[in-house]
Design an enzyme around this catalytic site. Structure first.
Site, PDB file in Angstrom:
ATOM      1  N   GLU A 135      11.135 -11.148  -3.541  1.00 20.94           N
ATOM      2  CA  GLU A 135      10.891 -11.973  -3.795  1.00 20.94           C
ATOM      3  C   GLU A 135      12.536 -12.976  -3.974  1.00 20.94           C
ATOM      4  O   GLU A 135      12.974 -13.258  -3.707  1.00 20.94           O
ATOM      5  CB  GLU A 135      10.145 -12.437  -5.493  1.00 20.94           C
ATOM      6  CG  GLU A 135       8.668 -11.992  -5.322  1.00 20.94           C
ATOM      7  CD  GLU A 135       8.494 -10.784  -4.716  1.00 20.94           C
ATOM      8  OE1 GLU A 135       9.040  -9.640  -5.251  1.00 20.94           O
ATOM      9  OE2 GLU A 135       7.064 -10.197  -5.162  1.00 20.94           O
TER      10      GLU A 135
HETATM   11  N1  COA Z   1       3.859 -11.802   5.367  1.00 22.40           N
HETATM   12  C1  COA Z   1       3.760 -12.423   6.733  1.00 22.40           C
HETATM   13  N2  COA Z   1       3.710 -11.135   7.811  1.00 22.40           N
HETATM   14  C2  COA Z   1       4.972 -10.454   7.503  1.00 22.40           C
HETATM   15  C3  COA Z   1       4.759  -9.664   6.408  1.00 22.40           C
HETATM   16  C4  COA Z   1       4.889 -10.730   5.197  1.00 22.40           C
HETATM   17  N3  COA Z   1       4.956 -10.548   4.130  1.00 22.40           N
HETATM   18  N4  COA Z   1       5.139  -8.213   6.067  1.00 22.40           N
HETATM   19  C5  COA Z   1       5.371  -8.142   7.657  1.00 22.40           C
HETATM   20  N5  COA Z   1       4.953  -9.180   7.884  1.00 22.40           N
HETATM   21  C6  COA Z   1       3.886  -8.906   9.695  1.00 22.40           C
HETATM   22  C7  COA Z   1       5.962  -8.951  10.486  1.00 22.40           C
HETATM   23  O1  COA Z   1       6.208 -10.316  10.393  1.00 22.40           O
HETATM   24  C8  COA Z   1       4.948  -8.264  11.338  1.00 22.40           C
HETATM   25  O2  COA Z   1       4.223  -9.543  12.684  1.00 22.40           O
HETATM   26  P1  COA Z   1       4.669  -9.482  14.391  1.00 22.40           P
HETATM   27  O3  COA Z   1       4.379  -8.218  14.910  1.00 22.40           O
HETATM   28  O4  COA Z   1       3.170 -10.100  14.957  1.00 22.40           O
HETATM   29  O5  COA Z   1       5.481 -10.330  13.913  1.00 22.40           O
HETATM   30  C9  COA Z   1       4.314  -7.623  11.385  1.00 22.40           C
HETATM   31  O6  COA Z   1       4.271  -7.392   9.835  1.00 22.40           O
HETATM   32  C10 COA Z   1       4.855  -6.154  11.322  1.00 22.40           C
HETATM   33  O7  COA Z   1       6.144  -6.436  10.499  1.00 22.40           O
HETATM   34  P2  COA Z   1       7.777  -5.852  11.331  1.00 22.40           P
HETATM   35  O8  COA Z   1       8.879  -6.065  10.240  1.00 22.40           O
HETATM   36  O9  COA Z   1       8.067  -6.182  12.629  1.00 22.40           O
HETATM   37  O10 COA Z   1       7.938  -4.063  10.914  1.00 22.40           O
HETATM   38  P3  COA Z   1       8.872  -3.297   9.891  1.00 22.40           P
HETATM   39  O11 COA Z   1       8.499  -1.806  10.463  1.00 22.40           O
HETATM   40  O12 COA Z   1      10.100  -4.009  11.132  1.00 22.40           O
HETATM   41  O13 COA Z   1       9.653  -3.770   8.815  1.00 22.40           O
HETATM   42  C11 COA Z   1       9.296  -4.644   6.179  1.00 22.40           C
HETATM   43  C12 COA Z   1       8.418  -3.954   7.841  1.00 22.40           C
HETATM   44  C13 COA Z   1       7.959  -3.886   6.048  1.00 22.40           C
HETATM   45  C14 COA Z   1      10.626  -4.121   6.346  1.00 22.40           C
HETATM   46  C15 COA Z   1       9.411  -6.311   7.431  1.00 22.40           C
HETATM   47  O14 COA Z   1       8.295  -6.340   7.579  1.00 22.40           O
HETATM   48  C16 COA Z   1       9.403  -6.788   5.828  1.00 22.40           C
HETATM   49  O15 COA Z   1      10.599  -6.700   5.460  1.00 22.40           O
HETATM   50  N6  COA Z   1       8.390  -7.239   5.583  1.00 22.40           N
HETATM   51  C17 COA Z   1       8.785  -8.962   4.357  1.00 22.40           C
HETATM   52  C18 COA Z   1       8.259  -7.956   3.087  1.00 22.40           C
HETATM   53  C19 COA Z   1       8.639  -9.064   2.114  1.00 22.40           C
HETATM   54  O16 COA Z   1       9.454  -9.512   1.664  1.00 22.40           O
HETATM   55  N7  COA Z   1       7.074  -9.333   1.172  1.00 22.40           N
HETATM   56  C20 COA Z   1       6.554 -10.397   0.487  1.00 22.40           C
HETATM   57  C21 COA Z   1       6.952 -10.100  -1.020  1.00 22.40           C
HETATM   58  S1  COA Z   1       6.958 -11.551  -2.093  1.00 22.40           S
END
Ligand code: COA
Length: 240
Positions: A135
């Site tokens: 966050e």
């Molecule tokens: N909210 C909405 N969508 C999310 C998400 C979230 N918190 N976390 C992942 N997704 C979605 C991505 O946008 C992606 O969607 P798409 O295929 O339609 O583009 C899909 O899930 C897969 O995620 P991706 O980022 O491609 O996978 P990755 O393995 O490369 O990375 C993470 C994984 C978890 C590192 C990365 O998705 C990330 O940083 N997510 C956000 C985590 C976060 O900050 N959470 C909020 C806490 S407040």
């Protein structure tokens, strides 16, 4: 029921699974609402002895759904307050559950997803699970997740996770007391099921009173907690 949550029974065990694998089970408002509803239903069902919470796909949950979030255009304060009230109500519901909760987690276990996992009574994690609270790194105040985390792991460790925002592996999460067991990634569900079966084989009232005593005692000074234990012991007698 929407398809955001999958529910199935195995004997007295209810499996409740977040089902947005393409979005790593990001917790949208609808997903949280549906999950909260299914947990209520399960908690009210006398036939359910234990609840196992899982996430479909390669992640347990990547936390709050950020798809509508725009750092440069923050939502109106009232909208933010309504969202926070909803999610805090959900965390409050988790700690007030009567039925034991087991989280079976794999892959990313982030932010609100991590809070959901550690709010459960037992957590089984796959060896390559990754935990963290991104966050603050994103410019978001971690107000929603902080209360649960600090209660679970104490000030120093919680501050570090919430403010340095470095993800940690399952071994570190185990050392911090965030999870109970690490197993091979493909054994997470079977291990959680084994634990659930063990709990389900015990006297339900003994389990329930023990869970309630533990939950309330954890938030009290020791003297008060001992008085509580006495009161709960008398309550237990009424069930024997
Ligand atoms: N909210 C909405 N969508 C999310 C998400 C979230 N918190 N976390 C992942 N997704 C979605 C991505 O946008 C992606 O969607 P798409 O295929 O339609 O583009 C899909 O899930 C897969 O995620 P991706 O980022 O491609 O996978 P990755 O393995 O490369 O990375 C993470 C994984 C978890 C590192 C990365 O998705 C990330 O940083 N997510 C956000 C985590 C976060 O900050 N959470 C909020 C806490 S407040």
């Amino acid at each position: 029921m929407s398809d955001l949550i999958l529910v199935r029974n195995q004997g007295a065990i209810r499996f409740i699974s977040m089902n947005r694998p393409d979005k790593l089970n990001a917790m949208s408002e609808s997903l949280v609402d549906d999950l909260a509803r299914e947990l209520h239903v399960a908690d009210d069902d006398q036939g359910v002895a234990v609840i196992v919470i899982t996430g479909e796909g390669r992640a347990f949950s990547a936390g709050a759904d950020l798809s509508d979030w725009d750092a440069d255009n923050p939502a109106p304060a009232r909208e933010v307050a309504a969202g926070l009230t909803r999610v805090m109500g959900f965390y409050g519901q988790l700690v007030a559950m009567n039925t034991p909760l087991i989280a079976a987690v794999q892959g990313y276990v982030l932010g609100g997803g991590c809070n959901l996992a550690i709010s459960c009574d037992l957590v089984v994690a796959g060896q390559s699970a990754i935990f963290g609270y991104p966050e603050v790194r994103l410019g978001l105040a971690a107000t929603g997740v902080t209360p649960t985390l600090v209660h679970q792991i104490g000030r120093k460790a919680a501050f570090e996770l919430l403010t340095l925002c470095d993800n940690i592996d399952a071994e570190k999460a185990l050392a911090l007391g965030m999870i109970n067991r690490i197993v091979a990634d493909d054994q997470v569900l079977s291990e959680a099921t084994k634990m659930a079966e063990q709990l389900a084989s015990f006297n339900a009232d003994a389990l329930w009173l023990t869970k309630q005593t533990l939950r309330r005692a954890a938030d009290l000074p020791l003297g008060k907690a001992i008085e509580l234990g006495l009161d709960m012991g008398f309550t237990a007698k009424m069930y024997q």
